[in-house]
Design an enzyme around this catalytic site. Structure first.
Site, short mmCIF file in Angstrom:
data_model
loop_
_atom_site.label_atom_id
_atom_site.label_comp_id
_atom_site.label_asym_id
_atom_site.label_seq_id
_atom_site.Cartn_x
_atom_site.Cartn_y
_atom_site.Cartn_z
N LEU A 11 0.83 -1.21 0.00
CA LEU A 11 0.00 0.00 0.00
C LEU A 11 0.86 1.27 0.00
CD1 LEU A 11 -2.74 -1.22 2.49
CD2 LEU A 11 -3.03 -0.80 0.03
N VAL A 76 4.91 -3.79 -5.10
CA VAL A 76 6.07 -3.58 -4.22
C VAL A 76 7.28 -3.26 -5.11
CG1 VAL A 76 5.12 -5.14 -2.48
CG2 VAL A 76 6.70 -6.05 -4.19
N SER A 130 1.52 2.45 -15.96
CA SER A 130 2.10 3.78 -16.10
C SER A 130 1.08 4.86 -15.79
CB SER A 130 2.63 4.00 -17.52
OG SER A 130 3.09 5.33 -17.63
N GLY A 131 1.57 5.97 -15.28
CA GLY A 131 0.70 7.11 -15.02
C GLY A 131 0.97 7.72 -13.66
N LYS A 184 6.47 -1.82 -21.20
CA LYS A 184 6.55 -0.73 -20.19
C LYS A 184 7.95 -0.13 -20.15
CE LYS A 184 5.72 2.10 -16.94
NZ LYS A 184 6.02 2.01 -15.55
N HIS A 187 8.31 2.12 -23.04
CA HIS A 187 7.55 3.33 -22.69
C HIS A 187 8.43 4.26 -21.85
CE1 HIS A 187 5.38 5.61 -19.61
NE2 HIS A 187 4.42 5.77 -20.49
N ASN A 188 9.08 3.70 -20.85
CA ASN A 188 9.90 4.54 -19.96
C ASN A 188 11.10 5.12 -20.70
OD1 ASN A 188 8.06 3.64 -18.10
ND2 ASN A 188 9.57 3.36 -16.48
N GLU A 191 9.83 7.89 -22.60
CA GLU A 191 9.55 8.96 -21.63
C GLU A 191 10.85 9.76 -21.34
OE1 GLU A 191 7.40 7.61 -18.07
OE2 GLU A 191 8.88 8.68 -16.89
N LYS A 260 15.48 5.79 -11.97
CA LYS A 260 15.37 4.50 -11.27
C LYS A 260 15.92 3.36 -12.10
CE LYS A 260 11.41 5.44 -8.28
NZ LYS A 260 9.95 5.22 -8.21
N ARG A 287 21.13 12.15 -18.55
CA ARG A 287 20.85 12.08 -17.10
C ARG A 287 22.12 11.74 -16.34
NH1 ARG A 287 14.81 10.10 -15.41
NH2 ARG A 287 13.75 11.00 -17.18
P1 NDP Z 1 6.52 2.88 -2.49
O1 NDP Z 1 7.90 2.96 -1.98
O2 NDP Z 1 5.62 4.04 -2.34
O3 NDP Z 1 5.80 1.63 -1.82
C1 NDP Z 1 6.42 0.38 -1.74
C2 NDP Z 1 5.47 -0.62 -1.12
O4 NDP Z 1 6.08 -1.89 -1.17
C3 NDP Z 1 5.15 -0.34 0.33
O5 NDP Z 1 3.84 -0.74 0.56
C4 NDP Z 1 6.13 -1.21 1.06
O6 NDP Z 1 5.67 -1.63 2.31
C5 NDP Z 1 6.18 -2.40 0.16
N1 NDP Z 1 7.42 -3.15 0.27
C6 NDP Z 1 8.68 -2.69 0.14
N2 NDP Z 1 9.56 -3.69 0.27
C7 NDP Z 1 8.85 -4.79 0.51
C8 NDP Z 1 9.19 -6.13 0.75
N3 NDP Z 1 10.46 -6.54 0.75
N4 NDP Z 1 8.19 -7.01 0.98
C9 NDP Z 1 6.90 -6.61 0.98
N5 NDP Z 1 6.51 -5.35 0.76
C10 NDP Z 1 7.48 -4.46 0.53
O7 NDP Z 1 6.66 2.44 -4.02
P2 NDP Z 1 5.70 2.77 -5.27
O8 NDP Z 1 4.29 2.54 -4.87
O9 NDP Z 1 6.08 4.08 -5.85
O10 NDP Z 1 6.18 1.67 -6.32
C11 NDP Z 1 5.74 0.33 -6.27
C12 NDP Z 1 6.08 -0.31 -7.61
O11 NDP Z 1 5.40 0.41 -8.65
C13 NDP Z 1 7.56 -0.24 -7.96
O12 NDP Z 1 7.92 -1.38 -8.69
C14 NDP Z 1 7.66 0.98 -8.85
O13 NDP Z 1 8.77 0.96 -9.70
C15 NDP Z 1 6.35 0.85 -9.62
N6 NDP Z 1 5.85 2.08 -10.23
C16 NDP Z 1 5.91 3.27 -9.55
C17 NDP Z 1 5.44 4.43 -10.15
C18 NDP Z 1 5.46 5.74 -9.43
O14 NDP Z 1 5.18 6.75 -10.09
N7 NDP Z 1 5.74 5.78 -8.13
C19 NDP Z 1 4.87 4.40 -11.52
C20 NDP Z 1 4.80 3.08 -12.10
C21 NDP Z 1 5.29 1.98 -11.47
P3 NDP Z 1 6.08 -0.88 3.70
O15 NDP Z 1 5.00 0.10 3.97
O16 NDP Z 1 6.16 -1.97 4.68
O17 NDP Z 1 7.42 -0.22 3.46
#
Ligand code: NDP
Length: 469
Positions: A11, A76, A130-131, A184, A187-188, A191, A260, A287
């Site tokens: 989450l 995650v 994406s988004g 994807k 796409h990146n 981007e 990233k 970059r």
């Molecule tokens: P966040 O850092 O906001 O959230 C990471 C989530 O993963 C948290 O809920 C965290 O839990 C959980 N987590 C981290 N490590 C573990 C683990 N070892 N086991 C179980 N849960 C874990 O990341 P994002 O939501 O930004 O990104 C999530 C994915 O989406 C990534 O792969 C990212 O590359 C991808 N993504 C992100 C975008 C963006 O704009 N942010 C866009 C498109 C894709 P806890 O609360 O316990 O730390």
């Protein structure tokens, strides 16, 4: 209690938004997060959607809360966290349950996980989303990979939560295994390139034309009403016009770009496939150069600042717009050619027009031009975007502006790596007699590698330089 239609793990920024989006579209969802306090915070912010959310505190409770056959989305960080979650879930799930990795996985990892799933179960999909946060909450672009039957099972949810382009969901199955995550990644990469070309044109206006940030923002606004209409031009206008007190916000932001790594993956894969994507390569390079701030400052102190003011009327805003249009077409032509190369290599049969269509809304590179690209790729799938009649006409009109911009940049120390790379590629791709004959002669001279001749049949022929090594 078995109530939820689907489950979600993670989450964070993306997972929380995606979960709320799923609940909002009328699907009951069970969620679990590694840190329980985050789950509690999420419940508290769910508001009206609270009744549709089953917040669980253990993985076993999560699994028990989802109707069979289960589908669970992982949101995650890419890498070991995904493998750890799969390992933790495996003993709790039935063979026909489905794990969907919706993070930014490297597609090689997704291929591996898909193969492992065939042996160890449960079923597995890799899905690029994406988004950003806003897209995840209100409609992302979704690129799926894995078994088509598994995609079809969850497609109603994915299509409901995805962005819509004139009512058409931006959620598409791309092919087996890592196909979705590969698309994807491209796409990146695109981007990165779109952003870099905008930054280069911003640099011409700022350093060459001495324009203020707000004036530059007004130009981007104007372009956003024309062929360059896109999310990235729109936000470039917004950030250019934003202020920090009396100063433009842009003027106080450190010029060191983060990343990233997904752009780098695209470049590495393109090299592996011998598919030229010089605009994207230049964007990733830029970059990396931006991160070397101390060295850049030393360079400036030693050699003098590179960018010089342009003579009045050296370049028009209209020429810059044409440069952006040409650069964008050339960059996408390369990106789609990379997709074709990967499709052949990995046996995917990636659907080019559908890829252009899935990028039209929801994702960061969404733009009006992608709709025309979808049409061109449908009409002339074999020709590529550069040779497709619609874009060939655009290139004929826009390349003079690109050439003027690059030439003026070079003459005045304005580095335009992505735009220059696009132009060089365009010129190479319309040179029937290249200079590779010289390379072949050199290779034969030092390594007896042999060559072919224009005037005689046969391969492995040699020049008259034997023994001169
Ligand atoms: P966040 O850092 O906001 O959230 C990471 C989530 O993963 C948290 O809920 C965290 O839990 C959980 N987590 C981290 N490590 C573990 C683990 N070892 N086991 C179980 N849960 C874990 O990341 P994002 O939501 O930004 O990104 C999530 C994915 O989406 C990534 O792969 C990212 O590359 C991808 N993504 C992100 C975008 C963006 O704009 N942010 C866009 C498109 C894709 P806890 O609360 O316990 O730390």
């Amino acid at each position: 209690m078995t109530t939820a239609h689907i489950g979600l793990i993670g989450l964070g920024t993306m997972g929380a938004s995606l979960a709320l989006n799923i609940a909002e579209k009328g699907f009951d969802i069970a969620v679990w997060n590694r840190t329980t306090s985050v789950t509690q915070g999420f419940k508290a912010q769910a508001g009206d959607l609270f009744p549709r959310i089953v917040a669980t505190e253990t993985l076993a409770d999560l699994v028990a809360a989802i109707e069979k056959p289960r589908a669970i989305i992982l949101m995650v960080p890419a890498g070991p966290a995904v493998d750890q979650q799969i390992e933790a879930l495996r003993p709790l799930l039935d063979p026909d349950d489905l794990i969907i990795d919706a993070g930014n996985a490297n597609f090689h990892d997704t291929n591996r996980r898909a193969e492992e799933a065939k042996v160890k179960g449960p079923r597995f999909l890799g899905m690029g989303v994406s988004g950003g946060e806003e897209g995840a909450r209100h409609g992302p672009s979704i690129m799926g990979g894995g078994e088509k039957a598994d995609w079809d099972r969850v497609a109603p949810v994915l299509e409901a939560i995805s962005a819509k382009y004139q009512g058409i969901p931006c959620a598409t199955w791309m092919g087996q295994g890592g196909a979705g995550h590969f698309v994807k990644a491209v796409h990146n990469g695109i981007e990165y390139a779109d952003m870099q070309m905008i930054a280069e044109i911003y640099g011409v206006m700022r350093d060459g034309m001495a324009m203020k940030a707000a004036e530059i923002g007004a130009v981007f606004d104007q372009w956003n009403a024309g062929p360059l209409q896109s999310y990235l031009i729109e936000i470039s206008a917004a950030v250019s016009k934003a202020t920090d007190g009396a100063r433009p916000m842009l003027d106080v932001i450190l010029d060191k770009a983060g990343q990233k790594g997904t752009g780098r993956w695209t470049v590495i894969e393109a090299q592996n496939l011998a598919a030229p994507i010089p605009v994207i390569e230049a964007a990733v390079m830029a970059r990396n150069v931006s991160a070397r701030l101390d060295e850049r400052r030393e360079g400036e102190a030693m050699f003098g600042a590179a960018p010089q003011p342009l003579a009045k009327d050296a370049l028009s805003i209209a020429a810059l717009e044409q440069a952006m249009i040409a650069g964008k077409i050339l960059c996408y032509a390369q990106g789609f050619a990379l997709i074709v190369a990967a499709s052949h290599e990995f046996g995917w049969d990636l659907p080019l027009p559908a890829i252009a269509r899935v990028w039209r809304e929801g994702c960061i590179i969404r733009s009006t031009m992608l709709n025309d690209m979808a049409t061109a790729l449908e009409q002339h799938p074999e020709r590529g975007l550069m040779l497709a009649p619609f874009f060939a006409d655009h290139l004929r009109a826009a390349v003079p502006g690109l050439r003027a911009t690059v030439a003026t940049g070079v003459a005045n120390g304005l580095a335009l790596p992505a735009l220059s790379a696009g132009l060089a590629w365009f010129d190479m791709m319309r040179t029937g007699r290249s200079t590779a004959n010289m390379i072949q002669a050199q290779r034969d001279f030092f390594g007896a590698h042999g060559f072919e001749r224009l005037d005689l049949p046969g391969t492995g022929l040699h020049g008259p330089w034997g023994g001169h090594m």
